[in-house]
Design an enzyme around this catalytic site. Structure first.
Site, short mmCIF file in Angstrom:
data_model
loop_
_atom_site.label_atom_id
_atom_site.label_comp_id
_atom_site.label_asym_id
_atom_site.label_seq_id
_atom_site.Cartn_x
_atom_site.Cartn_y
_atom_site.Cartn_z
N ARG A 119 84.90 21.76 110.74
CA ARG A 119 84.73 22.37 109.54
C ARG A 119 83.37 22.71 109.42
O ARG A 119 82.32 22.30 110.02
CB ARG A 119 85.23 21.46 108.47
N HIS B 122 87.51 31.59 112.44
CA HIS B 122 88.62 30.30 112.03
C HIS B 122 89.91 30.62 112.71
O HIS B 122 91.10 30.63 112.11
CB HIS B 122 88.49 30.27 110.61
P1 NDP Z 1 92.84 13.31 112.81
O1 NDP Z 1 93.11 12.86 111.44
O2 NDP Z 1 94.30 13.32 113.76
O3 NDP Z 1 91.71 13.03 113.44
C1 NDP Z 1 90.34 13.04 113.12
C2 NDP Z 1 89.30 12.20 113.98
O4 NDP Z 1 88.20 12.49 113.39
C3 NDP Z 1 89.91 10.69 114.15
O5 NDP Z 1 89.59 10.33 115.37
C4 NDP Z 1 89.12 10.25 113.13
O6 NDP Z 1 88.61 8.64 113.64
C5 NDP Z 1 87.78 11.09 113.21
N1 NDP Z 1 86.70 10.71 112.29
C6 NDP Z 1 86.97 11.04 110.83
N2 NDP Z 1 85.93 10.47 110.02
C7 NDP Z 1 84.99 10.14 111.10
C8 NDP Z 1 83.74 9.60 110.70
N3 NDP Z 1 83.23 9.16 109.66
N4 NDP Z 1 83.04 9.13 111.95
C9 NDP Z 1 83.70 9.30 113.13
N5 NDP Z 1 84.83 9.83 113.34
C10 NDP Z 1 85.66 10.13 112.22
O7 NDP Z 1 92.51 15.07 112.58
P2 NDP Z 1 93.29 16.41 113.54
O8 NDP Z 1 92.84 15.93 114.87
O9 NDP Z 1 94.68 16.55 113.40
O10 NDP Z 1 92.15 17.53 113.13
C11 NDP Z 1 90.80 17.43 112.99
C12 NDP Z 1 90.08 18.45 112.19
O11 NDP Z 1 90.18 19.67 113.06
C13 NDP Z 1 90.86 18.89 110.98
O12 NDP Z 1 90.62 18.25 110.05
C14 NDP Z 1 90.27 20.21 110.60
O13 NDP Z 1 89.03 20.36 109.94
C15 NDP Z 1 90.02 20.83 112.06
N6 NDP Z 1 90.96 22.02 112.45
C16 NDP Z 1 90.29 23.21 112.85
C17 NDP Z 1 91.03 24.19 113.11
C18 NDP Z 1 90.51 25.68 113.32
O14 NDP Z 1 91.15 26.48 113.77
N7 NDP Z 1 89.33 25.60 113.58
C19 NDP Z 1 92.30 24.09 113.22
C20 NDP Z 1 93.04 22.76 113.06
C21 NDP Z 1 92.34 21.60 112.72
P3 NDP Z 1 89.69 7.54 113.80
O15 NDP Z 1 90.24 7.99 115.04
O16 NDP Z 1 88.84 6.54 113.89
O17 NDP Z 1 90.54 7.83 112.63
#
Ligand code: NDP
Length: 309
Positions: free
Chosen positions: A224, A272
Site C-alpha cells: 500500500r 495499482h
Molecule cells: P495477509 O493478511 O494474508 O498477510 C499479511 C502479512 O503481513 C502477514 O505475513 C503478516 O504477518 C504481515 N504483517 C502484518 N502486519 C505486520 C507488522 N506490523 N509487522 C510485520 N509483518 C506484518 O495479506 P495478503 O498477503 O493477502 O495481502 C497483503 C497486502 O497486499 C494486502 O493487504 C494489500 O495491501 C496488498 N495487495 C496489493 C495488491 C496490488 O495490486 N498492489 C493486490 C492485492 C493485495 P503474520 O504472518 O504474522 O500475520
C-alpha cells in the site's frame, strides 16, 4: 438478500451473473435494485459509496472483493461488531509473484541501468550477476507474500521474509519483529513490500529504514502507498544510495500529475495493477464462505480489526 457493489456497473453486472449462476435460489441485487435496505443481509463490495452501511440495518457480514481492507476499516459507517471477510489469494498471489519477479529479474539483469545507458547512447557491458548472488527481502509473508517469496526462491534468489509473528517456510530465511526487520533490510539487494496498511505498518518505509538498505538496492512496493515515505525514497534515489524502484501503490491514487515519481529515471510507476481479483475465484470463495456462515461455522479470511488486517 445479498447486495453486490463496486464502482463499475459493468463489473457489478458480471458479478451478479456469476453469483446468480452459482446460487440460483439466493437473491443477489445491485444498488439500483435495492428497494428495501432492511432486506440486505450481506454486502459483497469493493469501494462502497459513503454512508451505504449506515442504511443497512440488518447486515450480518461484509465480503471484500480484495485482499487489503484498510479502506473498509477506515470507514465510520461500518459497525465494529460487523464481521468483514476478505479474499484469501483470490487469484492474486500468482500475479503478485509475477510482478515482483519481473522487478527482481530486471534488477539482476541490470535492465534499469541499460535503459538509462540507451537514453544516453552508451554501449557498456556490465558484469553479469547470478540469481543466487541477489538477496531479496520480502515484507509480508501472508497469502500473497508467501507465494512471492517461494516463487523467488524457486528462481534461485536468496530470499528472506518478514512477518509480524514467527513463520516457517521451506527455503526462506523467515524473520519477524524489529530485530528481524533490521536484519532483513541490511541484507536486501531488492526489498519487495507486500504488507497490508495497518496502524503498525503505515510509514514503515521511512528515511531511516530506506537508508539502512545496502547501497545500490532496489525497492518494490506493491503493498500500500502509505507504507512508504515517497519523499524519502526520492531523496535516496537522487543521492544514488538506492538504484531504482518499481512502485504499484501510492500515498495518493491516481498518482498526482505533479509527483516527481512520474518523471524520475530510476522509477517505474504502475497504476495499482500488480494483482487483480479474479472474479471466478472471488465468487467461489464467497459462496463457500456463505455456506459456512449459514451452517453456523466461522467464515475464512475474517479480518481481525484490532490488528488491522
Ligand atoms: P495477509 O493478511 O494474508 O498477510 C499479511 C502479512 O503481513 C502477514 O505475513 C503478516 O504477518 C504481515 N504483517 C502484518 N502486519 C505486520 C507488522 N506490523 N509487522 C510485520 N509483518 C506484518 O495479506 P495478503 O498477503 O493477502 O495481502 C497483503 C497486502 O497486499 C494486502 O493487504 C494489500 O495491501 C496488498 N495487495 C496489493 C495488491 C496490488 O495490486 N498492489 C493486490 C492485492 C493485495 P503474520 O504472518 O504474522 O500475520
Amino acid at each position: 438478500m445479498i447486495l453486490i457493489h463496486t464502482p463499475s456497473p459493468k463489473e457489478v453486472a458480471a458479478y451478479l451473473q456469476l453469483f446468480r449462476a452459482a446460487l440460483p435460489q439466493q437473491v443477489f441485487i445491485s444498488l439500483e435494485e435495492m428497494h428495501d435496505p432492511a432486506l440486505v443481509e450481506y454486502v459483497v463490495t469493493w469501494g462502497p459509496p459513503v454512508g451505504l452501511f449506515a442504511s443497512l440495518g440488518n447486515l450480518k457480514a461484509v465480503f471484500a472483493l480484495g485482499a487489503g481492507v484498510d479502506k473498509l476499516l477506515a470507514r465510520d459507517d461500518l459497525s465494529p461488531a460487523l464481521p468483514i471477510y476478505r479474499l484469501l489469494d483470490g487469484g492474486m498471489a500468482p500475479q503478485m509473484a509475477e510482478y515482483v519477479r519481473f522487478g527482481v529479474l530486471s534488477y539482476q539483469r541490470h535492465m534499469d541501468i541499460y535503459r538509462r545507458q540507451q537514453a544516453a547512447g552508451v554501449w557498456k557491458m556490465l558484469a553479469p550477476r547470478l540469481p543466487g548472488e541477489v538477496q531479496v527481502g520480502v515484507l509480508g509473508l501472508g497469502e500473497i507474500g508467501r507465494a512471492v517469496a517461494q516463487a523467488l526462491a524457486a528462481d534461485g534468489y536468496a530470499v528472506s521474509g518478514w512477518s509480524r509473528t514467527p513463520r516457517q517456510l521451506d527455503g526462506i530465511n523467515c524473520l519477524f519483529g524489529d530485530d528481524g526487520l533490521a536484519e532483513l533490510l541490511a541484507g536486501s539487494d531488492v526489498l519487495a513490500c507486500v504488507l497490508p496498511s495497518t496502524p503498525e505498518t503505515r510509514g514503515l518505509l521511512n528515511a531511516e529504514r530506506l537508508a539502512s538498505l545496502p547501497a545500490g538496492a532496489m525497492l518494490i512496493n506493491a503493498g500500500r502507498g502509505d507504507l512508504l515515505d515517497e519523499e524519502a525514497l526520492l531523496a535516496q534515489l537522487d543521492s544514488g544510495h538506492l538504484r531504482c524502484a518499481q512502485l504499484d501503490v501510492f500515498a495518493s491514487e491516481p498518482l498526482p500529475a505533479d509527483s516527481r515519481l512520474w518523471q524520475h529515471p530510476a522509477v517505474t510507476v504502475t497504476p495499482h495493477i500488480a494483482a487483480i481479483t479474479l472474479r471466478s475465484q472471488a465468487v467461489e470463495q464467497i459462496v463457500a464462505n456463505l455456506a459456512r456462515l449459514r451452517a453456523g461455522e466461522e467464515g475464512q479470511g475474517k479480518v481481525v480489526r484490532e490488528r488491522g488486517y
